[in-house]
Design a protein around this motif. Structure first.
Motif, PDB file in Angstrom:
ATOM      1  N   THR A   1      41.908  39.074  48.261  1.00  0.00           N
ATOM      2  CA  THR A   1      43.196  38.688  48.824  1.00  0.00           C
ATOM      3  C   THR A   1      42.990  37.811  50.052  1.00  0.00           C
ATOM      4  O   THR A   1      43.613  36.747  50.191  1.00  0.00           O
TER       5      THR A   1
ATOM      6  N   ASN B   1      43.393  41.272  35.548  1.00  0.00           N
ATOM      7  CA  ASN B   1      43.325  42.698  35.900  1.00  0.00           C
ATOM      8  C   ASN B   1      44.288  43.530  35.069  1.00  0.00           C
ATOM      9  O   ASN B   1      44.091  44.729  34.891  1.00  0.00           O
TER      10      ASN B   1
ATOM     11  N   ASP C   1      39.856  33.216  40.870  1.00  0.00           N
ATOM     12  CA  ASP C   1      39.935  34.592  41.347  1.00  0.00           C
ATOM     13  C   ASP C   1      38.954  35.401  40.497  1.00  0.00           C
ATOM     14  O   ASP C   1      39.225  35.692  39.331  1.00  0.00           O
TER      15      ASP C   1
ATOM     16  N   GLN D   1      37.954  40.461  39.012  1.00  0.00           N
ATOM     17  CA  GLN D   1      37.724  41.331  37.843  1.00  0.00           C
ATOM     18  C   GLN D   1      36.614  40.807  36.946  1.00  0.00           C
ATOM     19  O   GLN D   1      36.370  41.375  35.876  1.00  0.00           O
TER      20      GLN D   1
ATOM     21  N   SER E   1      35.900  40.634  45.470  1.00  0.00           N
ATOM     22  CA  SER E   1      36.053  41.840  46.304  1.00  0.00           C
ATOM     23  C   SER E   1      34.859  42.753  46.116  1.00  0.00           C
ATOM     24  O   SER E   1      34.512  43.096  44.971  1.00  0.00           O
TER      25      SER E   1
ATOM     26  N   HIS F   1      34.596  45.994  46.753  1.00  0.00           N
ATOM     27  CA  HIS F   1      34.857  47.370  46.289  1.00  0.00           C
ATOM     28  C   HIS F   1      35.026  47.479  44.788  1.00  0.00           C
ATOM     29  O   HIS F   1      34.915  48.565  44.228  1.00  0.00           O
TER      30      HIS F   1
ATOM     31  N   ARG G   1      45.423  53.820  35.704  1.00  0.00           N
ATOM     32  CA  ARG G   1      46.501  53.335  36.561  1.00  0.00           C
ATOM     33  C   ARG G   1      47.723  53.034  35.700  1.00  0.00           C
ATOM     34  O   ARG G   1      47.591  52.521  34.574  1.00  0.00           O
TER      35      ARG G   1
ATOM     36  N   ARG H   1      46.987  51.598  32.102  1.00  0.00           N
ATOM     37  CA  ARG H   1      45.780  50.765  32.044  1.00  0.00           C
ATOM     38  C   ARG H   1      44.527  51.617  32.209  1.00  0.00           C
ATOM     39  O   ARG H   1      44.338  52.266  33.229  1.00  0.00           O
TER      40      ARG H   1
HETATM   41  N1  C6P Z   1      43.546  44.452  41.665  1.00  0.00           N
HETATM   42  C1  C6P Z   1      44.102  46.420  40.393  1.00  0.00           C
HETATM   43  O1  C6P Z   1      44.342  47.626  40.278  1.00  0.00           O
HETATM   44  P1  C6P Z   1      41.769  43.043  46.830  1.00  0.00           P
HETATM   45  O2  C6P Z   1      42.873  44.037  46.960  1.00  0.00           O
HETATM   46  O3  C6P Z   1      41.894  41.918  47.819  1.00  0.00           O
HETATM   47  O4  C6P Z   1      40.419  43.656  46.788  1.00  0.00           O
HETATM   48  O5  C6P Z   1      41.925  42.400  45.357  1.00  0.00           O
HETATM   49  C2  C6P Z   1      43.125  41.790  44.977  1.00  0.00           C
HETATM   50  C3  C6P Z   1      43.025  41.339  43.568  1.00  0.00           C
HETATM   51  C4  C6P Z   1      42.994  39.984  43.298  1.00  0.00           C
HETATM   52  N2  C6P Z   1      42.840  39.517  42.057  1.00  0.00           N
HETATM   53  C5  C6P Z   1      42.695  40.338  41.008  1.00  0.00           C
HETATM   54  C6  C6P Z   1      42.490  39.761  39.640  1.00  0.00           C
HETATM   55  C7  C6P Z   1      42.731  41.721  41.208  1.00  0.00           C
HETATM   56  O6  C6P Z   1      42.593  42.542  40.170  1.00  0.00           O
HETATM   57  C8  C6P Z   1      42.920  42.236  42.511  1.00  0.00           C
HETATM   58  C9  C6P Z   1      43.055  43.710  42.753  1.00  0.00           C
HETATM   59  C10 C6P Z   1      43.625  45.895  41.719  1.00  0.00           C
HETATM   60  O7  C6P Z   1      44.226  45.651  39.455  1.00  0.00           O
HETATM   61  C11 C6P Z   1      44.464  46.413  42.854  1.00  0.00           C
HETATM   62  S1  C6P Z   1      46.113  45.777  42.828  1.00  0.00           S
END
Ligand code: C6P
Length: 411
Positions: A98, A178, A203, A206, A226, A228, A364, A384
């Protein structure tokens, strides 16, 4: 070419302490990896070691701990860069995908876009790759356009000629959805966007946990990820960008560490990537993410991809064969990674998730921060199941049995 390594699920599961902790008195089946993945011992230990033996602020103190922390932090950047095929000075630390996308929107977008310029998005995007561009469009007068999906929730490449114009300045597209698991044909998208004179932001949130990424080979201009979601800590991520773009872009945030000289009226900037890293960074997060990359490299992303492919294919086949269950996204397993999203005639996704939770299964339910995907599918929410390389066919069987139980309860 070296043969694909094989992955031993029992061995990798033993690396993740949380996977052997019972939840509500039953073994955990963790199928919410797209939201956030679990952490291997290696990552937990790296963060622990950093705080016990290396912590001070970075690029500041001229003392032993300051040197250790700076070394650990910059060494982490080099290891994460190597993992995605990048040069270390093209890797900007962010809090996650993000923030990485907001950085591009706030620095490149605000600086480069004018009234009438076009930003091409897709209806498959996570809100993190839509809302920052809406904010930029409102400030610059740029126009948002969308590439649509077909009835298998794949991008409609046949529309590219229509939506890519001589005003398109950027294509911002997810590598893997995602909400659906759709793997997008990036080579074709990047080639078309570049031919139209547009930059491409990918992006990669995923994609990175599921396949080998080489940002140079991919040929995009920006790539966001990301930590995590790829078994690293929360609060750390990466923006990769081509070096000349980072050189040209103005800073995003102002503050300590991103400057060269500060005068009363103006300042000059540190070299990239530090120009974009104002303030004390998430040092332990960077160290932990590098440990995650080392761990994944040892397992082998080829092994991860091949193993997951079979588990996800099995989950897709079992769920889509069930009466009253609708599975979204591509039917061809070659075009899917990590995710199987579904709805049931009898039960709302939140009810499905609640019943599954009572059996120790974490999925989820909701719109998954992808409301345009829900609009396309004609639903408000889906259930999901999202997979990592530590998930097994036996866990898919437990998922399917639980979904059968949902039907019995709500039928
Ligand atoms: N999707 C999901 O449950 P952050 O929060 O910055 O680490 O990632 C955001 C984000 C951006 N792009 C994609 C394709 C994502 O999947 C995600 C995060 C999680 O699908 C949390 S909403």
């Amino acid at each position: 070419m070296p043969a694909t390594r094989t992955l031993d699920p029992a061995a990798v599961r033993a690396d993740f302490p949380i996977l052997s902790e019972p939840v509500g008195g039953q073994p955990l089946v963790y199928l919410d990896n797209a939201a956030s993945a679990q952490k291997p011992e290696r990552v937990i230990r790296a963060v622990d070691h950093y705080y016990r033996h290396q912590h001070a602020n970075v690029h500041r103190g001229i003392h032993e701990l300051g040197r250790r922390a700076t070394e650990a932090y910059e060494d982490a950047r080099a290891r994460v860069a190597a993992f995605i095929g990048a040069d270390p000075d093209e890797v900007v630390w962010t809090r996650g995908t993000t923030e990485a996308i907001n950085l591009v929107a706030g620095a490149w977008g605000i600086d480069s876009l004018d009234e009438g310029d076009e930003i091409l998005l897709t209806t498959m995007e996570h809100h993190s790759n839509i809302v920052p561009w809406q904010l930029v469009a409102a400030r610059t007068g740029a126009r948002l356009r969308y590439l649509e999906m077909d009835d298998e929730e794949c991008l409609r490449l046949d529309m590219l000629d229509e939506v890519l114009t001589d005003r398109t300045r950027l294509l911002a597209v997810t590598h893997v959805s995602n909400a659906l698991g759709t793997v997008n044909p990036l080579a074709a998208l990047i080639e078309a966007a570049h031919a139209a004179g547009a930059l491409v932001l990918v992006d990669g949130a995923q994609a990175v946990p599921h396949m080998q990424i080489d940002v140079h080979a991919l040929g995009a201009d920006f790539y966001a990820l990301s930590g995590h979601k790829m078994f690293g800590p929360t609060g750390i991520g990466v923006l990769w960008a081509r070096r000349e773009l980072l050189e040209e872009m103005p800073p995003y945030h102002g503050g300590g560490e991103m400057i060269r000289v500060v005068r009363r009226e103006s300042s000059t900037w540190a070299d990239v990537p530090h120009k974009f890293e104002a303030g004390t960074p998430n040092i332990a997060g960077a160290v932990g993410l590098a440990a995650a990359c080392d761990y994944l490299t040892e397992i082998g992303m080829d092994a991860v991809q091949a193993y997951e492919h079979e588990v996800v294919r099995y989950a897709y086949e079992c769920l889509s064969a069930m009466e009253g269950v609708r599975v979204y996204g591509p039917r061809d397993p070659a075009n899917r990674a990590g995710v199987v999203a579904f709805t049931m005639d009898e039960a709302h996704p939140h009810d499905i998730s609640t019943v599954l939770d009572s059996r120790g299964i974490a999925i989820r339910a909701g719109h998954h921060c992808a409301q345009l995907v829900m609009e396309h599918c004609g639903v408000a929410a889906t259930a999901r199941a999202s997979f990592a390389f530590y998930n097994t066919r036996e866990e898919v069987d437990r998922l399917v049995q639980a979904v059968e139980a949902v039907r019995r309860i709500f039928a």
